[in-house]
Scaffold this motif. Structure first.
Motif, PDB file in Angstrom:
ATOM      1  N   PRO A  75       0.834  -1.205   0.000  1.00 41.91           N
ATOM      2  CA  PRO A  75       0.000   0.000   0.000  1.00 41.91           C
ATOM      3  C   PRO A  75       0.867   1.252   0.000  1.00 41.91           C
ATOM      4  O   PRO A  75       1.959   1.274   0.573  1.00 41.91           O
ATOM      5  N   ARG A  76       0.400   2.268  -0.687  1.00 36.44           N
ATOM      6  CA  ARG A  76       1.127   3.548  -0.711  1.00 36.44           C
ATOM      7  C   ARG A  76       1.038   4.201   0.636  1.00 36.44           C
ATOM      8  O   ARG A  76       0.026   4.139   1.320  1.00 36.44           O
ATOM      9  N   LYS A  77       2.087   4.837   1.028  1.00 37.45           N
ATOM     10  CA  LYS A  77       2.110   5.525   2.321  1.00 37.45           C
ATOM     11  C   LYS A  77       1.843   6.990   2.136  1.00 37.45           C
ATOM     12  O   LYS A  77       2.071   7.599   1.185  1.00 37.45           O
TER      13      LYS A  77
END
Length: 88
Positions: A86-88
């Motif tokens: 997942p993108r942070k």
């Protein structure tokens, strides 16, 4: 001692044939030859070839091909690949 490179000839499509696209990596490319090489590199890049593949085809460095593309005004693709989380 630098290897001898045969003179390039244009193919029927105006682009150099694959077997004669390699250039002497120690020689500066100027004038008409540089314009022809820039056109060839731009067309191949637009077809979807990577800069690394084009560089190995013509016997030049990644940086040289990148510079030719930048000089020609070609819009470079972004770096690819999916993220692994997942993108942070």
């Amino acid at each position: 001692m630098a290897p001898e490179v045969p003179p390039r000839s244009s193919g029927a499509s105006g682009l150099p044939p694959a077997e004669s696209t390699r250039t002497d990596p120690n020689r500066q490319v100027r004038g008409v030859e540089r314009r022809e090489l820039t056109e060839f590199v731009s067309v191949e890049y637009e077809k979807g070839q990577s800069i690394r593949d084009i560089a190995s085809t013509i016997g030049r460095s990644y940086g040289f091909v990148h510079r030719l593309l930048a000089e020609s005004g070609t819009e470079l693709r972004t770096r690819g690949g999916a993220r692994k989380g997942p993108r942070k």
